[in-house]
Design an enzyme around this catalytic site. Structure first.
Site, PDB file in Angstrom:
ATOM      1  CG  HIS A  54      -1.910   0.994   1.383  1.00 48.72           C
ATOM      2  ND1 HIS A  54      -1.663   2.255   1.873  1.00 48.72           N
ATOM      3  CD2 HIS A  54      -3.230   0.952   1.073  1.00 48.72           C
ATOM      4  CE1 HIS A  54      -2.799   2.948   1.868  1.00 48.72           C
ATOM      5  NE2 HIS A  54      -3.760   2.181   1.386  1.00 48.72           N
ATOM      6  CG  ASP A  70       0.455  -2.313   6.192  1.00 50.81           C
ATOM      7  OD1 ASP A  70      -0.520  -2.470   6.960  1.00 50.81           O
ATOM      8  OD2 ASP A  70       0.392  -1.655   5.135  1.00 50.81           O
ATOM      9  CE  LYS A  80      -7.314  -0.158   6.144  1.00 52.63           C
ATOM     10  NZ  LYS A  80      -8.132   0.358   5.049  1.00 52.63           N
TER      11      LYS A  80
HETATM   12  N1  7TS Z   1      -1.883  -0.632   4.661  1.00 54.41           N
HETATM   13  C1  7TS Z   1      -2.745  -1.434   4.012  1.00 54.41           C
HETATM   14  C2  7TS Z   1      -2.310  -2.812   3.615  1.00 54.41           C
HETATM   15  C3  7TS Z   1      -4.024  -0.971   3.733  1.00 54.41           C
HETATM   16  O1  7TS Z   1      -4.886  -1.769   3.104  1.00 54.41           O
HETATM   17  C4  7TS Z   1      -4.406   0.340   4.126  1.00 54.41           C
HETATM   18  C5  7TS Z   1      -5.743   0.938   3.782  1.00 54.41           C
HETATM   19  C6  7TS Z   1      -3.471   1.109   4.836  1.00 54.41           C
HETATM   20  C7  7TS Z   1      -2.227   0.591   5.077  1.00 54.41           C
HETATM   21  C8  7TS Z   1      -3.790   2.474   5.348  1.00 54.41           C
HETATM   22  O2  7TS Z   1      -4.718   2.382   6.378  1.00 54.41           O
HETATM   23  P1  7TS Z   1      -5.336   3.713   7.030  1.00 54.41           P
HETATM   24  O3  7TS Z   1      -6.372   3.198   7.971  1.00 54.41           O
HETATM   25  O4  7TS Z   1      -4.236   4.415   7.716  1.00 54.41           O
HETATM   26  O5  7TS Z   1      -5.906   4.505   5.900  1.00 54.41           O
HETATM   27  N2  7TS Z   1      -6.323   0.346   2.669  1.00 54.41           N
HETATM   28  C9  7TS Z   1      -7.438   0.778   2.025  1.00 54.41           C
HETATM   29  C10 7TS Z   1      -8.001   0.052   1.003  1.00 54.41           C
HETATM   30  O6  7TS Z   1      -7.545  -1.019   0.588  1.00 54.41           O
HETATM   31  N3  7TS Z   1      -9.063   0.698   0.542  1.00 54.41           N
HETATM   32  O7  7TS Z   1      -9.207   1.831   1.254  1.00 54.41           O
HETATM   33  C11 7TS Z   1      -8.199   1.883   2.175  1.00 54.41           C
END
Ligand code: 7TS
Length: 409
Positions: A123, A200, A226
């Site tokens: 990501h 991650d 999540k």
């Molecule tokens: N790492 C991974 C593997 C992710 O899927 C996401 C968010 C993040 C980091 C970042 O997470 P946040 O909560 O800090 O934003 N992924 C996604 C997705 O797959 N669709 O929308 C957000």
């Protein structure tokens, strides 16, 4: 399946609603999950009856709020099986946790020319923070290639280690392909080279039991939203010996011991990394969410989602022109996310028309543009599953895709 799905669905009010006059089929859990009543109610209750700033009041409410906040930290510690609450840092989410490590670790331990190993399926939040460190410190990014099936090339991974490798930073589960990386093995390899590992965990912690001692990871990041908790809160787990040696990330209240204009000393762990008022209402919600999933059992959740993903693969593979991506398309077990494209239909059109049929999926590059380049596409449609999804919803997904295909035929 060891929980009652229909009963569980009653815990999530939003799942009863309709969109465009159709029952909502929510298959965008990789982006964010829906919240059970207990999470929202615990947060409302705290706002109504407890609210006060934490760690700074002698008065009744402040002490109550502090107790709740610190109990939440203990809940996270138990969830990850960490040794100590000192190893649990509350952040705003995975992104902040990853930035914290990239920034503080590179500051303390990396010189110009030193290297971080990441992978092709990261990501953006595990790419860009290292590029920022690259701009500041002149460090180098080394990237593990993946196979056409979407698996990490372990042989190539081993070959990337040099005497300049300082840290490995990889996703546990890909948010696009659902690949479950062999992180335990990757950590062993890194440790054999004397190199620590940041995981991650954004797409693993909601779907499977994650035990930091069993994995032997040095850091892991995840997001509350999540995993059925609120937005605005996440976690960084760090091994105490590393956190002790890292400089603070942000300066401000809470993270200090003494401040004068001449010299400031920093607070102990975990507060050294928690400048300012934390989102203590959200940490209460996160703890509720953790209790909720633990009550169902992470193993039951994983088994259920694996069944759903397997079923989705078998249903979608029957659709003419269907291209599924990632290891599950090649028979590997996994719990999703599942990415696909249908020949002749742009992912955005597919997503928009599925939405009209009540099916919420994500389309586009999923914040993983380098992976899109590797796959040779500009985007995919992605269905991602949660503990409350049903086989009947997968049937709706499949029949809705078929309907869209007919419109384009
Ligand atoms: N790492 C991974 C593997 C992710 O899927 C996401 C968010 C993040 C980091 C970042 O997470 P946040 O909560 O800090 O934003 N992924 C996604 C997705 O797959 N669709 O929308 C957000």
């Amino acid at each position: 399946m060891s929980y009652d799905l229909e009963q569980i669905r009653q815990d999530f009010p939003i799942l009863q609603r309709q969109v465009y006059g159709r029952p909502l089929v929510y298959l965008d859990n990789g982006a964010t999950t829906q919240k059970p009543r207990c999470v929202v109610e615990a947060m409302t209750e705290e706002y109504y009856n407890v609210n006060a700033n934490v760690h700074r009041g002698v008065h009744f409410l402040s002490q109550k709020a502090t107790d709740l906040h610190e109990q939440s930290r203990e809940t996270v510690r138990r969830f990850l099986n960490a040794n100590s609450v000192n190893e649990i840092i509350f952040t705003r989410g995975t992104t902040e946790s990853m930035n914290l490590v990239a920034s503080c670790f590179s500051e303390a331990f990396m010189q110009e020319g030193d290297e971080v190993i990441i992978s092709t399926l990261e990501h953006h939040s595990n790419i860009v923070p290292w590029q920022l460190a690259q701009n500041r410190k002149g460090i180098k990014l080394r990237v593990i290639p993946i196979t056409d099936e979407g698996n990490i090339c372990l042989d190539e991974y081993e070959k990337l280690f040099t005497n300049r490798t300082r840290i490995v930073s990889v996703a546990h589960v890909s948010n696009v392909l659902g690949t479950i990386n062999p992180v335990k093995e990757m950590i062993e390899i890194a440790h054999a080279h004397g190199v620590p590992v940041l995981i991650d965990g954004a797409q693993s912690t909601p779907h499977m039991a994650v035990d930091v001692q069993q994995l032997d990871c040095d850091f892991i990041a995840f997001s509350g939203h999540k995993m059925y908790g609120p937005t605005g809160v996440g976690v960084l787990y760090g091994r105490e010996k590393w956190l002790d040696r890292l400089p603070p990330y942000m300066g401000g209240g809470e993270m200090i011991k003494r401040v004068s204009f001449e010299q400031t000393t920093f607070n102990e762990l975990p507060y050294k990394f928690e400048a300012g008022t934390p989102d203590y209402i959200a940490t209460t919600g996160l703890a509720q969410a953790i209790d909720y999933v633990c009550q169902l059992g992470m193993d039951s959740i994983e088994a259920h989602e694996r069944d759903l993903a397997q079923y989705a693969v078998s249903r979608l593979q029957q659709i003419p022109g269907m291209q599924l991506y990632g290891p599950m398309a090649y028979g590997a077990e996994g719990a999703g996310p599942l990415s696909f494209n249908v020949e002749g239909i742009h992912h955005l059109d597919m997503g928009t028309l599925l939405d009209r049929l009540g099916v919420a999926v994500r389309t586009g590059h999923h914040c993983a543009e380098p992976l899109m380049h590797r796959l040779g596409v500009d985007g995919t449609v992605r269905a991602s599953f949660g503990l409350y999804n049903t086989r009947a919803e997968i049937d709706v997904l499949a029949s809705s895709i078929e309907r869209v295909c007919k419109m384009f035929a």
